[in-house]
Design a protein around this motif. Structure first.
Motif, PDB file in Angstrom:
ATOM      1  N   SER A 156      -2.556  -4.771   3.559  1.00  0.00           N
ATOM      2  CA  SER A 156      -1.723  -3.667   3.061  1.00  0.00           C
ATOM      3  C   SER A 156      -0.727  -4.133   1.999  1.00  0.00           C
ATOM      4  CB  SER A 156      -0.968  -3.011   4.226  1.00  0.00           C
ATOM      5  OG  SER A 156      -0.132  -3.965   4.838  1.00  0.00           O
ATOM      6  N   GLU A 201       0.850  -1.196   0.000  1.00  0.00           N
ATOM      7  CA  GLU A 201       0.000   0.000   0.000  1.00  0.00           C
ATOM      8  C   GLU A 201       0.889   1.250   0.000  1.00  0.00           C
ATOM      9  OE1 GLU A 201      -4.298   1.133   1.930  1.00  0.00           O
ATOM     10  OE2 GLU A 201      -2.964  -0.208   3.020  1.00  0.00           O
ATOM     11  N   TYR A 205      -6.831  -3.866  -0.960  1.00  0.00           N
ATOM     12  CA  TYR A 205      -6.205  -3.120   0.138  1.00  0.00           C
ATOM     13  C   TYR A 205      -7.129  -2.995   1.352  1.00  0.00           C
ATOM     14  CZ  TYR A 205      -1.963  -1.581  -2.363  1.00  0.00           C
ATOM     15  OH  TYR A 205      -0.742  -1.532  -3.007  1.00  0.00           O
TER      16      TYR A 205
END
Length: 324
Positions: A190, A139, A186
């Motif tokens: 992450s 992420e 997401y």
């Protein structure tokens, strides 16, 4: 003297409700003439033992024990039925191992490794196991859809790196759908994995340790009514699960050999169920589940039944393997 067996279920992830179903089936099928069996909910807000009336007794996290009717109860073995975090990712198992409490899963490191899709693929590829092409993103990384399409093509799959039960998975046919799929993944994790689409027959292969031997269970063919084997297909009847799979003897031999290689290369023990897709008769590894569903409708129990192993025998064997 009867041993105290804790069946842990629930967990901290989206899979909590499914895990409780699995745990209840294990609880129901273990022999209460042989064991004192305890149903334990491991939840974010509480760790509790439930008695027959649903009354709750707190677990002491210092030593994983409880007091019921003024009696201090310690557990001789834990049956792990927690899908996802903290059962399938090794967290609770590292805690049990520190306390020297045997459990039915692989050691915590193997569980943590196999819960991470990217790291699992890295290991099995080194052993010559065929897989899809893939890209890994954290992420906050730059999303370069052009580079993604160049590497994996379209359509492609977008998956959370650490999640099970097909939560957060998308199949993208366009550049725009890649963006949407990444945002969806997401929400679960992450870190995400983007993989090329493999066209072919999908099968699910259960490998377990049974009576001290490595056993490949009868293979299941997955025929999804949906675009892929997503949550609906897996848990809401939107798929056919055909056991034994409609594959040739040559395909069966190949996937059995690969499944054993994957199990050994990952240094597994206990239950596993892995998914493969045949591309030109060659099995390509997709992912592995180390706490697969354990209800009567779940794939691994179906496979065990086809092999002549009842749920009671399947679960009893897991306890015995853990205690030996």
């Amino acid at each position: 003297m009867k041993k105290n067996i804790a069946v842990i279920m629930g967990g901290y992830s989206s899979e909590s409700a499914i895990s409780i179903k699995s745990g209840n089936i294990v609880f129901k099928n273990l022999d209460d003439k042989r064991y004192n069996i305890f149903k334990i909910h491991i939840l974010k807000e509480k760790w509790v033992v439930l008695d027959a009336d649903g009354k709750e007794y707190n677990i002491n996290k210092d030593d994983f024990s409880c007091i019921i009717n003024q009696k201090h109860i310690k557990f001789d073995c834990v049956f792990n039925a927690i899908h996802g975090n903290p059962g399938e990712n090794g967290m609770i198992l590292s805690y049990l191992e520190l306390l020297n409490i045997p459990h039915t899963s692989a050691p915590f490191y193997q569980m943590a490794l196999t819960f991470n899709k990217r790291d699992t693929l890295s290991v099995v590829k080194d052993y010559g196991v065929k897989t899809a092409k893939s890209i890994y993103l954290n992420e906050g990384d730059l999303i370069n859809t052009e580079a993604i399409i160049k590497k994996v093509g379209l359509p492609c799959f977008i998956k959370p790196n650490n999640a099970g039960s097909s939560y957060g998975i998308s199949k993208a046919y366009t550049e725009k759908e890649i963006f949407v799929g990444i945002l969806k993944a997401y929400k679960e994790d992450s870190a995400i994995l983007i993989e090329s689409f493999l066209e072919g027959t999908e099968v699910s292969v259960g490998v377990i340790q049974y009576k001290n031997n490595l056993k490949v269970l009868p293979i299941t063919e997955i025929v999804s009514e949906n675009d892929f084997f997503d949550y609906e297909a897996k848990y809401e009847g939107k798929s056919q699960e055909i056991t034994p799979a409609r594959i040739s003897k040559e395909q069966q031999n190949r996937v059995e050999e690969v499944a054993k290689k994957v199990y050994k290369s990952l240094n597994m023990s206990g239950f596993t169920r892995a998914e493969y897709i045949f591309v030109n008769d060659e099995p390509h590894f997709l992912e592995i589940n180390t706490v697969p569903g354990l209800t009567e409708e779940s794939i691994l129990p179906q496979q065990a039944q086809e092999a002549g192993i009842s749920l009671a025998q399947l679960f009893e064997n897991a306890i015995q393997m853990a205690l030996n």
